[in-house]
Design a protein around this motif. Structure first.
Motif, mmCIF file in Angstrom:
data_model
loop_
_atom_site.group_PDB
_atom_site.id
_atom_site.type_symbol
_atom_site.label_atom_id
_atom_site.label_comp_id
_atom_site.label_asym_id
_atom_site.label_seq_id
_atom_site.Cartn_x
_atom_site.Cartn_y
_atom_site.Cartn_z
ATOM 1 N N GLU A 26 -13.298 -2.491 -2.038
ATOM 2 C CA GLU A 26 -12.713 -2.559 -0.703
ATOM 3 C C GLU A 26 -12.435 -4.004 -0.300
ATOM 4 O OE1 GLU A 26 -14.965 -0.410 2.196
ATOM 5 O OE2 GLU A 26 -14.583 1.518 1.240
ATOM 6 N N ASN A 27 -13.349 -4.925 -0.664
ATOM 7 C CA ASN A 27 -13.145 -6.336 -0.337
ATOM 8 C C ASN A 27 -11.893 -6.877 -1.008
ATOM 9 O OD1 ASN A 27 -15.087 -6.930 1.507
ATOM 10 N ND2 ASN A 27 -16.536 -7.800 0.026
ATOM 11 N N ARG A 28 -11.645 -6.458 -2.246
ATOM 12 C CA ARG A 28 -10.462 -6.917 -2.968
ATOM 13 C C ARG A 28 -9.190 -6.415 -2.277
ATOM 14 N NH1 ARG A 28 -10.508 -5.325 -9.014
ATOM 15 N NH2 ARG A 28 -12.673 -5.829 -8.686
ATOM 16 N N ARG A 29 -9.213 -5.160 -1.870
ATOM 17 C CA ARG A 29 -8.049 -4.593 -1.161
ATOM 18 C C ARG A 29 -7.853 -5.278 0.181
ATOM 19 N NH1 ARG A 29 -3.126 -3.301 -1.345
ATOM 20 N NH2 ARG A 29 -2.479 -1.840 0.250
ATOM 21 N N GLU A 30 -8.951 -5.559 0.862
ATOM 22 C CA GLU A 30 -8.890 -6.257 2.157
ATOM 23 C C GLU A 30 -8.250 -7.641 1.998
ATOM 24 O OE1 GLU A 30 -12.159 -7.420 5.559
ATOM 25 O OE2 GLU A 30 -12.611 -5.727 4.223
ATOM 26 N N LYS A 31 -8.663 -8.363 0.983
ATOM 27 C CA LYS A 31 -8.100 -9.698 0.733
ATOM 28 C C LYS A 31 -6.619 -9.603 0.374
ATOM 29 C CE LYS A 31 -11.803 -12.101 1.367
ATOM 30 N NZ LYS A 31 -11.966 -12.728 2.664
ATOM 31 N N ALA A 32 -6.257 -8.604 -0.417
ATOM 32 C CA ALA A 32 -4.856 -8.422 -0.797
ATOM 33 C C ALA A 32 -4.004 -8.117 0.434
ATOM 34 C CB ALA A 32 -4.729 -7.286 -1.819
ATOM 35 N N LEU A 33 -4.513 -7.280 1.323
ATOM 36 C CA LEU A 33 -3.787 -6.979 2.564
ATOM 37 C C LEU A 33 -3.633 -8.216 3.428
ATOM 38 C CD1 LEU A 33 -5.399 -3.523 3.412
ATOM 39 C CD2 LEU A 33 -3.011 -3.927 2.801
ATOM 40 N N GLU A 34 -4.692 -9.011 3.525
ATOM 41 C CA GLU A 34 -4.618 -10.253 4.314
ATOM 42 C C GLU A 34 -3.565 -11.200 3.748
ATOM 43 O OE1 GLU A 34 -8.681 -11.605 4.156
ATOM 44 O OE2 GLU A 34 -9.273 -10.355 5.868
ATOM 45 N N ARG A 35 -3.497 -11.310 2.408
ATOM 46 C CA ARG A 35 -2.481 -12.165 1.766
ATOM 47 C C ARG A 35 -1.072 -11.656 2.058
ATOM 48 N NH1 ARG A 35 -6.219 -12.120 -2.413
ATOM 49 N NH2 ARG A 35 -5.034 -10.535 -3.530
ATOM 50 N N ILE A 77 -0.114 -9.860 4.621
ATOM 51 C CA ILE A 77 0.187 -10.103 6.044
ATOM 52 C C ILE A 77 0.581 -11.562 6.254
ATOM 53 C CG2 ILE A 77 -0.844 -10.250 8.348
ATOM 54 C CD1 ILE A 77 -2.416 -7.650 7.604
ATOM 55 N N GLU A 78 -0.111 -12.481 5.609
ATOM 56 C CA GLU A 78 0.230 -13.903 5.733
ATOM 57 C C GLU A 78 1.632 -14.179 5.191
ATOM 58 O OE1 GLU A 78 -1.282 -16.295 7.490
ATOM 59 O OE2 GLU A 78 -2.599 -14.645 8.089
ATOM 60 N N LYS A 79 1.995 -13.502 4.101
ATOM 61 C CA LYS A 79 3.349 -13.675 3.562
ATOM 62 C C LYS A 79 4.396 -13.157 4.541
ATOM 63 C CE LYS A 79 6.435 -12.727 -0.309
ATOM 64 N NZ LYS A 79 7.541 -12.959 0.548
ATOM 65 N N VAL A 80 4.140 -12.025 5.165
ATOM 66 C CA VAL A 80 5.060 -11.487 6.169
ATOM 67 C C VAL A 80 5.218 -12.493 7.310
ATOM 68 C CG1 VAL A 80 5.336 -9.708 7.947
ATOM 69 C CG2 VAL A 80 4.701 -9.050 5.627
ATOM 70 N N LEU A 103 10.362 -6.678 8.558
ATOM 71 C CA LEU A 103 9.115 -7.424 8.381
ATOM 72 C C LEU A 103 8.052 -6.995 9.387
ATOM 73 C CD1 LEU A 103 10.573 -10.965 7.649
ATOM 74 C CD2 LEU A 103 9.257 -9.548 6.056
ATOM 75 N N ILE A 104 8.447 -6.764 10.628
ATOM 76 C CA ILE A 104 7.496 -6.316 11.653
ATOM 77 C C ILE A 104 6.939 -4.942 11.278
ATOM 78 C CG2 ILE A 104 7.274 -5.569 14.065
ATOM 79 C CD1 ILE A 104 7.362 -8.596 13.799
ATOM 80 N N ASP A 105 7.805 -4.041 10.820
ATOM 81 C CA ASP A 105 7.334 -2.721 10.378
ATOM 82 C C ASP A 105 6.326 -2.856 9.236
ATOM 83 O OD1 ASP A 105 8.788 -1.301 12.242
ATOM 84 O OD2 ASP A 105 10.425 -0.818 10.860
ATOM 85 N N GLY A 122 -1.276 -4.023 8.633
ATOM 86 C CA GLY A 122 -2.334 -4.218 9.624
ATOM 87 C C GLY A 122 -3.103 -2.943 9.905
ATOM 88 N N THR A 123 -2.412 -1.830 9.922
ATOM 89 C CA THR A 123 -3.081 -0.545 10.148
ATOM 90 C C THR A 123 -4.007 -0.213 8.987
ATOM 91 O OG1 THR A 123 -1.204 0.237 11.446
ATOM 92 C CG2 THR A 123 -2.696 1.911 10.588
ATOM 93 N N GLU A 124 -3.517 -0.421 7.774
ATOM 94 C CA GLU A 124 -4.366 -0.168 6.610
ATOM 95 C C GLU A 124 -5.581 -1.085 6.609
ATOM 96 O OE1 GLU A 124 -4.224 -0.057 1.716
ATOM 97 O OE2 GLU A 124 -2.337 -0.193 2.820
#
Length: 114
Positions: A2-11, A13-16, A93-95, A101-103
């Motif tokens: 889960e931590n790996r997925r969380e970090k991937a999502l954060e990355r 989001i930062e790219k967006v 990009l907002i979508d 963010g929801t995930e």
């Protein structure tokens, strides 16, 4: 895991966010080409076949429930087209940001209940 997925999502989001910051000028709406018929008797626009006046370019949009349109000079068309494209890209990009963010929020909430 889960931590790996969380970090991937954060990355992601930062790219967006970076992609949003690079967009440039935005303009909502759609561009149309208009041809007009005048009221002058004997004008070429009344001939058979008619040779209408134009083209004239117009941007139309609705914002906060209010419809609006604006004529665009031919020399401004490239800039207007770029602004319209940037606006469409911004919406995508907002979508994407909302989906990510929801995930991410769901993952974090699930972690708190464990």
């Amino acid at each position: 895991m889960e931590n790996r997925r969380e970090k991937a999502l954060e990355r992601q989001i930062e790219k967006v966010k970076r992609d949003l910051a690079k967009l440039g000028d935005l303009r909502p709406g759609s561009l149309s080409t208009q041809y007009n018929v005048c009221g002058t008797p004997g004008c070429r626009c009344k001939a058979s076949p008619p040779e209408k006046h134009g083209p004239y370019y117009q941007v139309s949009y609705t914002r906060k429930g209010k419809s609006s349109s604006k004529f665009v000079k031919k020399k401004d068309l490239p800039a207007i087209r770029k602004q319209l494209k940037n606006y469409e890209r911004m919406k995508l990009l907002i979508d994407r940001w909302i989906e990510l963010g929801t995930e991410l929020s769901n993952l974090r909430l699930a972690k708190e209940t464990i």
